[in-house]
Design a protein around this motif. Structure first.
Motif, PDB file in Angstrom:
ATOM      1  N   LEU A 100       0.823  -1.205   0.000  1.00 48.67           N
ATOM      2  CA  LEU A 100       0.000   0.000   0.000  1.00 48.67           C
ATOM      3  C   LEU A 100       0.858   1.256   0.000  1.00 48.67           C
ATOM      4  CD1 LEU A 100      -2.859   1.248   0.170  1.00 48.67           C
ATOM      5  CD2 LEU A 100      -2.594   1.235   2.651  1.00 48.67           C
ATOM      6  N   ASN A 101       1.926   1.254   0.761  1.00 42.12           N
ATOM      7  CA  ASN A 101       2.727   2.470   0.913  1.00 42.12           C
ATOM      8  C   ASN A 101       3.788   2.657  -0.160  1.00 42.12           C
ATOM      9  OD1 ASN A 101       2.100   3.976   3.627  1.00 42.12           O
ATOM     10  ND2 ASN A 101       1.929   1.802   4.100  1.00 42.12           N
ATOM     11  N   TYR A 102       4.305   1.566  -0.709  1.00 44.30           N
ATOM     12  CA  TYR A 102       5.438   1.686  -1.626  1.00 44.30           C
ATOM     13  C   TYR A 102       5.208   1.063  -2.999  1.00 44.30           C
ATOM     14  CZ  TYR A 102       7.413   2.467   3.003  1.00 44.30           C
ATOM     15  OH  TYR A 102       7.639   2.921   4.280  1.00 44.30           O
ATOM     16  N   GLY A 103       4.033   0.470  -3.233  1.00 47.39           N
ATOM     17  CA  GLY A 103       3.760  -0.166  -4.512  1.00 47.39           C
ATOM     18  C   GLY A 103       3.437   0.836  -5.602  1.00 47.39           C
ATOM     19  N   THR A 104       3.512   0.393  -6.852  1.00 52.85           N
ATOM     20  CA  THR A 104       3.152   1.224  -7.994  1.00 52.85           C
ATOM     21  C   THR A 104       2.117   0.485  -8.833  1.00 52.85           C
ATOM     22  OG1 THR A 104       4.968   0.317  -9.318  1.00 52.85           O
ATOM     23  CG2 THR A 104       5.414   2.337  -8.072  1.00 52.85           C
ATOM     24  N   SER A 105       1.442   1.216  -9.710  1.00 61.07           N
ATOM     25  CA  SER A 105       0.376   0.610 -10.508  1.00 61.07           C
ATOM     26  C   SER A 105       0.354   1.178 -11.917  1.00 61.07           C
ATOM     27  CB  SER A 105      -0.986   0.841  -9.849  1.00 61.07           C
ATOM     28  OG  SER A 105      -2.032   0.424 -10.701  1.00 61.07           O
ATOM     29  N   LYS A 106       0.141   0.299 -12.891  1.00 61.16           N
ATOM     30  CA  LYS A 106       0.047   0.724 -14.296  1.00 61.16           C
ATOM     31  C   LYS A 106      -1.242   1.490 -14.569  1.00 61.16           C
ATOM     32  CE  LYS A 106      -2.112  -3.668 -15.596  1.00 61.16           C
ATOM     33  NZ  LYS A 106      -1.905  -4.985 -16.236  1.00 61.16           N
ATOM     34  N   TYR A 107      -2.220   1.390 -13.673  1.00 59.08           N
ATOM     35  CA  TYR A 107      -3.494   2.068 -13.876  1.00 59.08           C
ATOM     36  C   TYR A 107      -3.417   3.566 -13.592  1.00 59.08           C
ATOM     37  CZ  TYR A 107      -5.773  -2.500 -14.142  1.00 59.08           C
ATOM     38  OH  TYR A 107      -6.150  -3.768 -14.519  1.00 59.08           O
ATOM     39  N   LEU A 216      -0.114   2.115   7.559  1.00 59.12           N
ATOM     40  CA  LEU A 216       0.761   3.265   7.846  1.00 59.12           C
ATOM     41  C   LEU A 216       1.648   2.983   9.052  1.00 59.12           C
ATOM     42  CD1 LEU A 216      -1.419   6.458   7.326  1.00 59.12           C
ATOM     43  CD2 LEU A 216       0.601   5.766   6.036  1.00 59.12           C
ATOM     44  N   TYR A 217       1.058   2.400  10.080  1.00 58.70           N
ATOM     45  CA  TYR A 217       1.822   2.100  11.301  1.00 58.70           C
ATOM     46  C   TYR A 217       2.895   1.051  11.030  1.00 58.70           C
ATOM     47  CZ  TYR A 217       2.898  -0.093  15.770  1.00 58.70           C
ATOM     48  OH  TYR A 217       3.555  -0.646  16.851  1.00 58.70           O
ATOM     49  N   ARG A 218       2.528  -0.022  10.299  1.00 62.24           N
ATOM     50  CA  ARG A 218       3.448  -1.150  10.114  1.00 62.24           C
ATOM     51  C   ARG A 218       4.567  -0.834   9.131  1.00 62.24           C
ATOM     52  NH1 ARG A 218       6.580  -4.313  10.699  1.00 62.24           N
ATOM     53  NH2 ARG A 218       6.491  -6.592  10.869  1.00 62.24           N
ATOM     54  N   ALA A 219       4.240  -0.135   8.042  1.00 62.85           N
ATOM     55  CA  ALA A 219       5.268   0.184   7.048  1.00 62.85           C
ATOM     56  C   ALA A 219       6.085   1.411   7.459  1.00 62.85           C
ATOM     57  CB  ALA A 219       4.634   0.413   5.681  1.00 62.85           C
ATOM     58  N   MET A 226      12.786   1.716   6.857  1.00 61.91           N
ATOM     59  CA  MET A 226      11.647   0.995   6.316  1.00 61.91           C
ATOM     60  C   MET A 226      11.408   1.313   4.841  1.00 61.91           C
ATOM     61  SD  MET A 226      10.562  -0.689   8.998  1.00 61.91           S
ATOM     62  CE  MET A 226       8.831  -1.112   8.875  1.00 61.91           C
ATOM     63  N   LEU A 227      12.062   2.343   4.325  1.00 62.76           N
ATOM     64  CA  LEU A 227      11.835   2.774   2.952  1.00 62.76           C
ATOM     65  C   LEU A 227      12.616   1.923   1.965  1.00 62.76           C
ATOM     66  CD1 LEU A 227      12.045   6.647   3.454  1.00 62.76           C
ATOM     67  CD2 LEU A 227       9.985   5.249   3.289  1.00 62.76           C
ATOM     68  N   PRO A 228      12.108   1.755   0.738  1.00 62.33           N
ATOM     69  CA  PRO A 228      12.865   1.029  -0.287  1.00 62.33           C
ATOM     70  C   PRO A 228      14.239   1.672  -0.497  1.00 62.33           C
ATOM     71  CG  PRO A 228      10.608   1.344  -1.001  1.00 62.33           C
ATOM     72  CD  PRO A 228      10.777   2.154   0.260  1.00 62.33           C
ATOM     73  N   PRO A 229      15.289   0.887  -0.685  1.00 62.24           N
ATOM     74  CA  PRO A 229      16.645   1.423  -0.845  1.00 62.24           C
ATOM     75  C   PRO A 229      16.780   2.393  -2.015  1.00 62.24           C
ATOM     76  CG  PRO A 229      16.703  -0.948  -0.490  1.00 62.24           C
ATOM     77  CD  PRO A 229      15.263  -0.584  -0.695  1.00 62.24           C
ATOM     78  N   SER A 230      15.940   2.255  -3.032  1.00 56.13           N
ATOM     79  CA  SER A 230      16.069   3.099  -4.225  1.00 56.13           C
ATOM     80  C   SER A 230      15.512   4.506  -4.028  1.00 56.13           C
ATOM     81  CB  SER A 230      15.339   2.440  -5.408  1.00 56.13           C
ATOM     82  OG  SER A 230      13.959   2.284  -5.118  1.00 56.13           O
ATOM     83  N   TYR A 231      14.850   4.768  -2.905  1.00 59.10           N
ATOM     84  CA  TYR A 231      14.244   6.081  -2.694  1.00 59.10           C
ATOM     85  C   TYR A 231      15.322   7.143  -2.495  1.00 59.10           C
ATOM     86  CZ  TYR A 231       9.279   4.862  -2.237  1.00 59.10           C
ATOM     87  OH  TYR A 231       7.985   4.486  -2.479  1.00 59.10           O
ATOM     88  N   ASN A 232      15.239   8.242  -3.279  1.00 57.49           N
ATOM     89  CA  ASN A 232      16.107   9.394  -3.026  1.00 57.49           C
ATOM     90  C   ASN A 232      15.380  10.345  -2.075  1.00 57.49           C
ATOM     91  OD1 ASN A 232      14.174  10.767  -4.566  1.00 57.49           O
ATOM     92  ND2 ASN A 232      15.367  10.613  -6.451  1.00 57.49           N
ATOM     93  N   TRP A 233      15.981  11.499  -1.796  1.00 58.37           N
ATOM     94  CA  TRP A 233      15.402  12.352  -0.764  1.00 58.37           C
ATOM     95  C   TRP A 233      14.051  12.933  -1.195  1.00 58.37           C
ATOM     96  CZ3 TRP A 233      14.103  17.470  -1.234  1.00 58.37           C
ATOM     97  CH2 TRP A 233      14.643  18.171  -2.314  1.00 58.37           C
ATOM     98  N   GLU A 234      13.893  13.205  -2.522  1.00 61.92           N
ATOM     99  CA  GLU A 234      12.609  13.719  -2.986  1.00 61.92           C
ATOM    100  C   GLU A 234      11.497  12.691  -2.782  1.00 61.92           C
ATOM    101  OE1 GLU A 234      15.653  15.651  -5.870  1.00 61.92           O
ATOM    102  OE2 GLU A 234      15.346  13.701  -4.905  1.00 61.92           O
ATOM    103  N   MET A 235      11.800  11.425  -3.057  1.00 59.59           N
ATOM    104  CA  MET A 235      10.807  10.367  -2.886  1.00 59.59           C
ATOM    105  C   MET A 235      10.472  10.179  -1.416  1.00 59.59           C
ATOM    106  SD  MET A 235      12.339   7.707  -5.707  1.00 59.59           S
ATOM    107  CE  MET A 235      10.933   6.603  -5.873  1.00 59.59           C
TER     108      MET A 235
END
Length: 253
Positions: A100-107, A216-219, A226-235
């Motif tokens: 929910l917090n870090y996924g992406t969608s083609k829609y 929100l609490y768990r992620a 807890m953030l994906p390693p690829s996240y830069n500061w803007e993300m």
């Protein structure tokens, strides 16, 4: 599994995204104007003391709710890209929280320009008839500013997908307004529509709130580890802003 932290170059360009939004908004305006001209050709300018512009606004409102609500709900329930993550979320799992917090969608690139385009059209109509309300203005303005920003940085996709899916209750609300205008508030149709709206509102908008809060609490997007390693500061900034507004959104819907 829903992809996490997709690279920035895979995100839609912000300028292109806004162009598509404006095109969708203009499309709604054109459709309404064609309807007005068509009805005037038959000598119809008002119906039940309401201008044809108002009725066409309601019809386009209904169209928006049906297209976005059904498509987003379909994705959440049956498209594996979204349904697996939301299925995990319904079981209160860590995988669901991360999806929910870090996924992406083609829609997202397909539905959001249509949705924001409608919001621009809706605001213009409400301002034109002088019936805009501060809550609607705040809701539409925040979405117009924040959603494209989140999409540019590839964050908040699944939150947006969920909130677009809640448009599934919209057709019942529009039906309620129309039935009220044609003096059918005491009819069986009005009662059945009201019951259907209430049941769907509870199932799709209220019951998921605990799972959304758990996600929100768990992620915990406010914890860097807890953030994906690829996240830069803007993300990182965007995902935290998205988290703040994610739980505030029910207050504006």
């Amino acid at each position: 599994e829903t992809p996490m932290g997709v690279a920035m170059e895979d995100a839609p360009l912000l300028g292109q995204f806004y162009k598509e939004t404006i095109v969708c908004s203009v499309l709604f305006l054109i459709l309404q104007q064609i309807g007005i001209w068509g009805l005037r050709a038959f000598g119809i300018r008002t119906f039940m003391e309401k201008e044809t512009r108002w009725w066409l606004h309601q019809m386009l409102n209904m169209t928006h709710h049906i297209v976005v609500g059904i498509t987003a709900s379909y994705a959440i329930l049956w498209d594996p890209e979204c349904s697996e993550g939301f299925g995990e979320l319904s079981r209160y799992t860590y995988a669901g929280a991360r999806s929910l917090n870090y996924g992406t969608s083609k829609y997202i690139p397909l539905l959001v320009p249509w949705t924001l385009g409608y919001m621009i059209f809706d605001l213009l109509q409400l301002i034109y008839i002088r019936k805009w309300k501060i809550l609607i203005l705040l809701h539409h303005t925040l979405a117009l500013i924040l959603w494209p920003t989140f999409i540019k940085w590839n964050v908040g996709h699944m939150w947006i997908m969920y909130y677009m899916s809640t448009e599934i209750t919209g057709p019942f609300n529009v039906t309620r307004i129309i039935l009220s205008e044609v003096s059918l508030k005491q009819s069986r149709a009005f009662i059945i529509n009201g019951v259907a709206f209430t049941v769907l509102f509870i199932i799709w908008r209220l019951l998921p709130i605990p799972a959304l809060g758990f996600a929100l609490y768990r992620a915990n997007p406010f914890n860097n580890s807890m953030l994906p390693p690829s996240y830069n500061w803007e993300m990182k900034v965007c995902v935290r802003v998205a988290a703040v507004f994610a739980m505030a959104a029910p207050l504006l819907n």
